[in-house]
Design an enzyme around this catalytic site. Structure first.
Site, PDB file in Angstrom:
ATOM      1  N   ASP A 270       0.855  -1.186   0.000  1.00  0.00           N
ATOM      2  CA  ASP A 270       0.000   0.000   0.000  1.00  0.00           C
ATOM      3  C   ASP A 270       0.891   1.237   0.000  1.00  0.00           C
ATOM      4  O   ASP A 270       1.639   1.483   0.953  1.00  0.00           O
ATOM      5  CB  ASP A 270      -0.895  -0.023   1.237  1.00  0.00           C
ATOM      6  CG  ASP A 270      -1.923   1.103   1.248  1.00  0.00           C
ATOM      7  OD1 ASP A 270      -1.921   1.919   0.304  1.00  0.00           O
ATOM      8  OD2 ASP A 270      -2.709   1.161   2.194  1.00  0.00           O
TER       9      ASP A 270
ATOM     10  N   ASP B  29      -3.273   2.418  -5.979  1.00  0.00           N
ATOM     11  CA  ASP B  29      -2.146   2.559  -5.057  1.00  0.00           C
ATOM     12  C   ASP B  29      -1.905   1.333  -4.182  1.00  0.00           C
ATOM     13  O   ASP B  29      -1.082   1.374  -3.272  1.00  0.00           O
ATOM     14  CB  ASP B  29      -2.358   3.786  -4.152  1.00  0.00           C
ATOM     15  CG  ASP B  29      -3.664   3.724  -3.371  1.00  0.00           C
ATOM     16  OD1 ASP B  29      -4.537   2.901  -3.728  1.00  0.00           O
ATOM     17  OD2 ASP B  29      -3.827   4.508  -2.420  1.00  0.00           O
ATOM     18  N   GLU B  30      -2.604   0.232  -4.444  1.00  0.00           N
ATOM     19  CA  GLU B  30      -2.429  -0.975  -3.642  1.00  0.00           C
ATOM     20  C   GLU B  30      -2.348  -2.192  -4.563  1.00  0.00           C
ATOM     21  O   GLU B  30      -2.989  -2.215  -5.620  1.00  0.00           O
ATOM     22  CB  GLU B  30      -3.592  -1.174  -2.665  1.00  0.00           C
ATOM     23  CG  GLU B  30      -3.857  -0.008  -1.740  1.00  0.00           C
ATOM     24  CD  GLU B  30      -5.071  -0.257  -0.846  1.00  0.00           C
ATOM     25  OE1 GLU B  30      -5.275  -1.425  -0.454  1.00  0.00           O
ATOM     26  OE2 GLU B  30      -5.797   0.710  -0.562  1.00  0.00           O
TER      27      GLU B  30
END
Length: 416
Positions: A9, A105-106
């Site tokens: 993350d 974003d992960e």
């Protein structure tokens, strides 16, 4: 053999990318936001100094500035974020071919079969990935290491920023069970409220229930959450090229001025249904249910959904269902700030759920006409652009609706 799953993350992703070119702002409270002059101006991401003031993602700019008057606002650059996301996932791909992005974003990584290619154990590999991303791209990660996807994500959330947390078969009860049930994947506000009636506040409380109780309260989701709480998640990490089946298709729109009449609401719903229906047809999908959401100027939300008598991807039928739901929850003259329409229960074919007379010859002829009309509109838009043609009642809004759904849980989300 126990699986080894990483959940990576990126910390304050949008803000961190912006600060690469503005290093002088790193020690100051900074947020990336929408247009400050627009009613859609919300916080998309914030850096660590802004978090210390209590600034939260998705709150309005005025709310954030009440907490932090010195907050520095930066405009978003979504193309840049996508470029960095691609570069980061390319790094992940050097450790395993099982990389499943979860938003921009992960990502989950299943390194079970590739660990022997790298020195050290799983935490060492996670630390190595964090070091590479920091060195090569200037960004930081938090990484969860566990034996399933749900616990790996809890691990990446457990300690931030720039940390590795291991949730193992030996320690998971001590780490996971005290956490709030809302910290678990897919345990949203509605699920939390339903479970809270039975004293469920922590994940351990849920794990201790008989599985029939959450299933009775929440259906399949309740049973799934109970299994997650007991460490029983077995969902695979999907490779990037393998798309998860689409579960819903929806759009929402924040209007420049509040809607206060049924005619205005119908025009707004027509615009959204037009978009949703077009997306369904483009993907060869039909929906068996429709959901509508309404948000007022005080950000109070209400939503309702209904099952259709047969599946559809026609704008006119979606609009009829949407207006039926709106009429049930909207009080005349009550201001509406945001409206959403979502198609649910998706299938790849036309299905009938009730015995009705919908398939009488006259109705079949009318359906065929509407199908041909809406597909003709699709063809014109593909050739001349989305604004080339519109239906009369959907043509009053200059701005396009915002995608609200359209895949599994991993649709694009604001960078945290």
């Amino acid at each position: 053999m126990e699986r080894v799953i990483l959940h990576c993350d990126l910390n304050s992703f949008f803000a961190s990318v912006e600060l690469l070119s503005r290093p002088e702002l790193r020690a100051l409270p900074v947020a990336v936001c929408g247009d400050p002059e627009s009613r859609k101006g919300i916080i998309l991401a914030k850096n660590e100094p802004a978090k210390q003031f209590g600034v939260q993602t998705a709150e309005t700019i005025w709310q954030a500035r009440r907490k932090c008057p010195e907050l520095i606002l930066l405009p978003p650059h979504h193309d840049l974020y996508r470029d960095f996301s691609r570069l980061i996932n390319e790094i992940y791909g050097q450790y395993t071919d099982l990389v499943e992005p979860f938003g921009i974003d992960e990502s989950w990584l299943d390194i079970t079969g590739s660990m022997h290619l790298f020195p050290g154990d799983a935490p060492a590999i996670a630390d190595g990935i964090r070091e590479r991303v920091r060195r090569e791209l200037g960004l930081t990660l938090s990484v969860g290491v566990s034996f399933n996807k749900v616990f790996a994500k809890l691990g990446s959330d457990y300690k931030k920023p720039d940390a590795t947390t291991v949730i193992s078969p030996e320690n998971w009860r001590e780490i996971v069970w005290p956490l709030p049930v809302g910290s678990m994947l897919f345990a949203g506000p509605a699920a939390q409220r339903a479970l809270g009636q039975y004293g469920v506040a922590a994940i351990g409380d849920l794990a201790a229930l008989p599985p029939e109780l959450p299933e009775r309260l929440l259906g399949k989701l309740g049973r799934q959450l109970w299994e997650y709480a007991n460490g029983m998640d077995r969902s695979p990490v999907r490779p990037q090229h393998e798309k998860e089946p689409v579960k819903s298709v929806g759009n929402s729109f924040t209007f420049p001025a509040d809607l206060t009449t049924r005619a205005q609401l119908r025009r707004g719903a027509a615009m959204l249904c037009d978009s949703v229906a077009g997306r369904l047809r483009a993907q060869g999908l039909y929906c068996g249910a429709v959901a509508v959401g309404i948000k007022d100027p005080s950000f109070k939300s209400v939503s309702r959904q209904k099952r259709l008598s047969r599946s559809t991807h026609l704008r006119s039928e979606l609009l009829e269902a949407a207006m039926e739901l709106i009429d049930k929850v909207w009080k005349p003259s009550s201001p509406v700030r945001l409206l959403s329409v979502t198609a649910l229960a998706l299938t790849g074919s036309l299905e009938t759920y009730e015995q009705t007379d919908l398939f009488a010859p006259r109705q079949q002829t009318e359906d065929a006409k509407r199908e041909n009309l809406e597909r003709a509109v699709d063809a014109i838009r593909r050739k001349y652009g989305g604004g080339a043609i519109s239906y009369g009642e959907a043509g009053d809004h200059a701005l396009a609706p915002e995608d609200e759904a359209g895949g599994g849980p991993g649709g694009n989300r604001p960078g945290q």
